[in-house]
Scaffold this motif. Structure first.
Motif, PDB file in Angstrom:
ATOM      1  N   SER A 130      -7.869  -1.264  -9.503  1.00  0.00           N
ATOM      2  CA  SER A 130      -7.699  -0.440  -8.362  1.00  0.00           C
ATOM      3  C   SER A 130      -7.730  -1.525  -7.281  1.00  0.00           C
ATOM      4  O   SER A 130      -7.295  -1.173  -5.998  1.00  0.00           O
ATOM      5  CB  SER A 130      -8.559   0.672  -8.265  1.00  0.00           C
ATOM      6  OG  SER A 130      -9.892   0.350  -8.319  1.00  0.00           O
ATOM      7  N   ARG A 152      -4.661  -3.316  -6.814  1.00  0.00           N
ATOM      8  CA  ARG A 152      -3.705  -2.422  -6.168  1.00  0.00           C
ATOM      9  C   ARG A 152      -3.701  -2.080  -4.472  1.00  0.00           C
ATOM     10  O   ARG A 152      -2.991  -2.056  -4.002  1.00  0.00           O
ATOM     11  CB  ARG A 152      -3.737  -1.049  -6.843  1.00  0.00           C
ATOM     12  CG  ARG A 152      -2.668  -0.226  -6.140  1.00  0.00           C
ATOM     13  CD  ARG A 152      -2.735   1.399  -6.698  1.00  0.00           C
ATOM     14  NE  ARG A 152      -1.455   1.975  -6.442  1.00  0.00           N
ATOM     15  CZ  ARG A 152      -1.361   2.779  -5.281  1.00  0.00           C
ATOM     16  NH1 ARG A 152      -2.578   2.861  -4.420  1.00  0.00           N
ATOM     17  NH2 ARG A 152      -0.437   3.482  -4.643  1.00  0.00           N
ATOM     18  N   ALA A 158      -2.379  -5.059  -3.073  1.00  0.00           N
ATOM     19  CA  ALA A 158      -1.078  -5.168  -2.835  1.00  0.00           C
ATOM     20  C   ALA A 158      -0.567  -4.166  -1.695  1.00  0.00           C
ATOM     21  O   ALA A 158       0.495  -4.463  -1.037  1.00  0.00           O
ATOM     22  CB  ALA A 158      -0.616  -4.667  -4.199  1.00  0.00           C
ATOM     23  N   LEU A 159      -1.196  -3.129  -1.486  1.00  0.00           N
ATOM     24  CA  LEU A 159      -0.733  -2.104  -0.592  1.00  0.00           C
ATOM     25  C   LEU A 159      -0.819  -2.600   0.834  1.00  0.00           C
ATOM     26  O   LEU A 159       0.039  -2.604   1.634  1.00  0.00           O
ATOM     27  CB  LEU A 159      -1.534  -0.877  -0.610  1.00  0.00           C
ATOM     28  CG  LEU A 159      -1.314   0.034  -1.741  1.00  0.00           C
ATOM     29  CD1 LEU A 159      -2.262   1.253  -1.845  1.00  0.00           C
ATOM     30  CD2 LEU A 159       0.166   0.666  -1.957  1.00  0.00           C
ATOM     31  N   LEU A 170       1.919  -5.389   1.139  1.00  0.00           N
ATOM     32  CA  LEU A 170       3.270  -4.703   1.564  1.00  0.00           C
ATOM     33  C   LEU A 170       3.513  -3.822   2.564  1.00  0.00           C
ATOM     34  O   LEU A 170       4.773  -3.883   2.945  1.00  0.00           O
ATOM     35  CB  LEU A 170       3.365  -3.399   0.048  1.00  0.00           C
ATOM     36  CG  LEU A 170       3.505  -4.007  -1.219  1.00  0.00           C
ATOM     37  CD1 LEU A 170       3.300  -2.744  -2.227  1.00  0.00           C
ATOM     38  CD2 LEU A 170       4.947  -4.662  -1.384  1.00  0.00           C
ATOM     39  N   GLN A 171       2.709  -3.972   3.362  1.00  0.00           N
ATOM     40  CA  GLN A 171       2.646  -3.386   4.929  1.00  0.00           C
ATOM     41  C   GLN A 171       3.508  -4.526   5.714  1.00  0.00           C
ATOM     42  O   GLN A 171       4.492  -4.027   6.718  1.00  0.00           O
ATOM     43  CB  GLN A 171       1.371  -3.034   5.569  1.00  0.00           C
ATOM     44  CG  GLN A 171       0.573  -1.955   4.899  1.00  0.00           C
ATOM     45  CD  GLN A 171      -0.502  -1.532   5.569  1.00  0.00           C
ATOM     46  OE1 GLN A 171      -0.996  -2.200   6.609  1.00  0.00           O
ATOM     47  NE2 GLN A 171      -1.325  -0.483   5.231  1.00  0.00           N
ATOM     48  N   VAL A 203       9.479   0.324   1.556  1.00  0.00           N
ATOM     49  CA  VAL A 203       9.646   0.593   0.247  1.00  0.00           C
ATOM     50  C   VAL A 203       8.619   1.611  -0.282  1.00  0.00           C
ATOM     51  O   VAL A 203       7.454   1.494   0.066  1.00  0.00           O
ATOM     52  CB  VAL A 203       9.468  -0.692  -0.837  1.00  0.00           C
ATOM     53  CG1 VAL A 203       9.104  -0.353  -2.246  1.00  0.00           C
ATOM     54  CG2 VAL A 203      10.400  -1.726  -0.182  1.00  0.00           C
ATOM     55  N   GLU A 204       9.274   2.568  -1.096  1.00  0.00           N
ATOM     56  CA  GLU A 204       8.209   3.520  -1.556  1.00  0.00           C
ATOM     57  C   GLU A 204       7.098   3.175  -2.306  1.00  0.00           C
ATOM     58  O   GLU A 204       7.382   2.384  -3.425  1.00  0.00           O
ATOM     59  CB  GLU A 204       9.097   4.789  -2.171  1.00  0.00           C
ATOM     60  CG  GLU A 204       8.307   5.911  -2.752  1.00  0.00           C
ATOM     61  CD  GLU A 204       8.963   6.998  -3.294  1.00  0.00           C
ATOM     62  OE1 GLU A 204       8.378   7.993  -3.690  1.00  0.00           O
ATOM     63  OE2 GLU A 204      10.604   6.808  -3.672  1.00  0.00           O
ATOM     64  N   ARG A 205       5.944   3.589  -2.172  1.00  0.00           N
ATOM     65  CA  ARG A 205       4.863   3.227  -3.099  1.00  0.00           C
ATOM     66  C   ARG A 205       4.492   4.110  -4.444  1.00  0.00           C
ATOM     67  O   ARG A 205       5.066   5.196  -4.199  1.00  0.00           O
ATOM     68  CB  ARG A 205       3.581   3.300  -2.388  1.00  0.00           C
ATOM     69  CG  ARG A 205       3.281   2.522  -0.903  1.00  0.00           C
ATOM     70  CD  ARG A 205       4.068   1.138  -0.945  1.00  0.00           C
ATOM     71  NE  ARG A 205       3.677   0.552   0.458  1.00  0.00           N
ATOM     72  CZ  ARG A 205       4.536  -0.225   1.111  1.00  0.00           C
ATOM     73  NH1 ARG A 205       5.690  -0.242   0.384  1.00  0.00           N
ATOM     74  NH2 ARG A 205       4.291  -0.833   2.131  1.00  0.00           N
ATOM     75  N   ALA A 206       4.331   3.275  -5.458  1.00  0.00           N
ATOM     76  CA  ALA A 206       4.197   4.158  -6.617  1.00  0.00           C
ATOM     77  C   ALA A 206       2.751   4.850  -6.565  1.00  0.00           C
ATOM     78  O   ALA A 206       1.780   4.565  -5.734  1.00  0.00           O
ATOM     79  CB  ALA A 206       4.112   3.314  -7.872  1.00  0.00           C
TER      80      ALA A 206
END
Length: 212
Positions: free
Chosen positions: A152, A155, A158-159, A162-163, A169-172
């Motif tokens: 976690s 993750r 990564a979030l 990704l910003q 892009v839609e996040r999982a």
């Protein structure tokens, strides 16, 4: 920022604020391998039951304390152990010590971040230990929700990245298990446990005898 926390500056207007707690998995593993505990199912039943007497007070610092005291010389200390103390009581006291360590970080975070919106937990030691999760909900006075994914922290990293690299892009999504709800019946018990923990911490760690 409170002295007990750390902050990572992510961008000009964004920081990650938190506190690192030593010896959670290590403390639980050490207790399990050292004590003559009953079966795993019996341990869970006893942890979820209302205790009939206080557990020993445990400072769970096998390898020193990070947040919030930052005392690398701190070591595990057991207080209130008597001849009739059982292995299960020692185990419960160790878990209470771990959760109180979390609670101290939680309190400092609340002074900076305001009202806490959610408490989510991850990691094999917590997800495999329902008694610990219920204890955490009771001590924090908040629902505690297990996160049903691995890595976690990765993750979250990564979030943040990704910003910048893929903001549109839609996040999982993330799978959450059923939350553990705090109960009122044990509030006086944990208030007393916390008071005893704080006194022992002040005497042993703050008082300068942590490495003795």
């Amino acid at each position: 920022m409170p002295d007990g926390l750390w902050a990572y500056r992510v961008s000009a207007d964004q920081s990650l604020l938190g506190g690192a707690v030593n010896d959670v998995g290590r403390m639980i593993s050490w207790l399990r391998s050292t004590l003559a505990l009953p079966s795993a199912s019996a341990v869970t039943r006893q942890l979820l039951a209302v205790p009939t007497e206080p557990a020993p007070t445990v400072l769970p610092f096998l390898t020193g304390e990070r947040a919030i005291g930052w005392r690398s010389d701190a070591r595990a200390t057991f207080g209130g152990v008597a001849a009739q103390t059982t292995a299960m009581q020692l185990y419960r006291g160790g878990l209470e010590g771990v959760v109180i360590s979390y609670a101290r970080v939680f309190e400092q975070l609340s002074t900076v971040a305001g009202a806490v919106q959610e408490v989510r937990v991850n990691g094999s030691q917590t997800l495999d230990n329902p008694g610990l999760l219920q204890m955490m909900a009771d001590v924090l006075g908040r629902p505690v929700t297990p996160v049903g994914i691995k890595r976690s922290t990765l993750r979250g990293t990564a979030l943040v990245a990704l910003q910048v690299v893929a903001p549109d892009v839609e996040r999982a999504g993330v799978v959450f298990d059923e939350a553990y709800e705090p109960g009122e019946v044990l509030r006086p018990y944990y208030e007393d446990a916390r008071a005893r923990w704080d006194r022992l911490y002040d005497e042993v760690v703050v008082g300068g005898a942590a490495g003795a």
